[in-house]
Design a protein around this motif. Structure first.
Motif, short mmCIF file in Angstrom:
data_model
loop_
_atom_site.label_atom_id
_atom_site.label_comp_id
_atom_site.label_asym_id
_atom_site.label_seq_id
_atom_site.Cartn_x
_atom_site.Cartn_y
_atom_site.Cartn_z
N ASP A 18 0.82 -1.22 0.00
CA ASP A 18 0.00 0.00 0.00
C ASP A 18 0.85 1.26 0.00
OD1 ASP A 18 -2.39 -1.33 -0.13
OD2 ASP A 18 -2.78 -1.23 2.03
N ASP A 19 2.03 1.19 0.61
CA ASP A 19 2.90 2.36 0.66
C ASP A 19 3.62 2.62 -0.66
OD1 ASP A 19 2.16 3.00 3.20
OD2 ASP A 19 3.91 2.09 4.16
N LEU A 20 3.52 1.68 -1.59
CA LEU A 20 4.17 1.86 -2.88
C LEU A 20 3.20 2.26 -3.98
CD1 LEU A 20 6.63 -1.13 -2.73
CD2 LEU A 20 7.09 1.27 -2.24
N ARG A 21 1.93 2.36 -3.65
CA ARG A 21 0.94 2.81 -4.63
C ARG A 21 0.96 4.33 -4.71
NH1 ARG A 21 -1.97 -1.46 -2.15
NH2 ARG A 21 -2.14 -3.19 -3.60
N VAL A 22 1.02 4.82 -5.90
CA VAL A 22 1.04 6.27 -6.10
C VAL A 22 -0.39 6.78 -6.18
CG1 VAL A 22 1.74 8.12 -7.66
CG2 VAL A 22 3.25 6.15 -7.29
N GLU A 23 -0.69 7.75 -5.34
CA GLU A 23 -2.01 8.37 -5.35
C GLU A 23 -1.94 9.61 -6.24
OE1 GLU A 23 -5.14 10.60 -2.36
OE2 GLU A 23 -3.42 9.56 -1.50
N PRO A 24 -2.77 9.69 -7.25
CA PRO A 24 -2.71 10.87 -8.13
C PRO A 24 -3.07 12.15 -7.38
CG PRO A 24 -4.53 9.41 -8.77
CD PRO A 24 -3.81 8.75 -7.66
N LYS A 25 -2.44 13.21 -7.79
CA LYS A 25 -2.70 14.52 -7.21
C LYS A 25 -4.12 14.97 -7.58
CE LYS A 25 -0.78 19.19 -7.23
NZ LYS A 25 0.30 20.03 -7.80
N PRO A 26 -4.86 15.50 -6.61
CA PRO A 26 -6.21 15.98 -6.93
C PRO A 26 -6.15 17.06 -8.02
CG PRO A 26 -5.90 15.90 -4.57
CD PRO A 26 -4.56 15.65 -5.19
N THR A 56 3.12 8.44 4.35
CA THR A 56 3.63 7.25 3.65
C THR A 56 5.16 7.25 3.66
OG1 THR A 56 1.68 7.11 2.25
CG2 THR A 56 3.67 6.02 1.44
N VAL A 57 5.76 8.39 3.39
CA VAL A 57 7.23 8.49 3.43
C VAL A 57 7.73 8.12 4.82
CG1 VAL A 57 9.17 10.10 3.31
CG2 VAL A 57 7.39 10.16 1.56
N ALA A 58 7.06 8.59 5.86
CA ALA A 58 7.48 8.27 7.22
C ALA A 58 7.36 6.78 7.50
CB ALA A 58 6.64 9.07 8.23
N ARG A 59 6.27 6.14 7.04
CA ARG A 59 6.12 4.69 7.23
C ARG A 59 7.23 3.94 6.50
NH1 ARG A 59 0.73 5.88 6.45
NH2 ARG A 59 0.80 5.14 4.31
N LEU A 60 7.54 4.35 5.27
CA LEU A 60 8.62 3.68 4.52
C LEU A 60 9.96 3.87 5.22
CD1 LEU A 60 7.53 4.52 0.89
CD2 LEU A 60 7.67 2.24 1.92
#
Length: 76
Positions: A18-26, A56-60
């Motif tokens: 889940d932390d490697l999925r890119v979420e598109p910018k609104p 997400t960066v912090a979790r990674l």
């Protein structure tokens, strides 16, 4: 008996998928340019998107630290 007689299974380490999925910018709908409420909603969506990205960066970072990387990470 040889020290190489048996081999351990090597299991690769990967961060949570889940932390490697890119979420598109609104994106702002051009039709919303005339609406103060729509612009406010877009700003809120952008802020939330950015916060999720940094969490997400912090979790990674913490995942990498837990797997031996020497790095300083933010607390959860």
């Amino acid at each position: 008996m040889s020290g190489c007689a048996s081999r351990a299974t090597i299991q690769p380490l990967f961060p949570p998928a889940d932390d490697l999925r890119v979420e598109p910018k609104p994106r702002l709908d051009p039709a919303a340019l005339d609406s103060e409420a729509a612009l406010d909603a877009h700003e809120i969506a952008l802020e939330a998107w950015g916060e999720r990205g940094w969490r997400t960066v912090a979790r990674l970072c913490r995942w990498a630290a837990a797997n031996g990387m020497e790095v300083r990470c933010p607390e959860p």
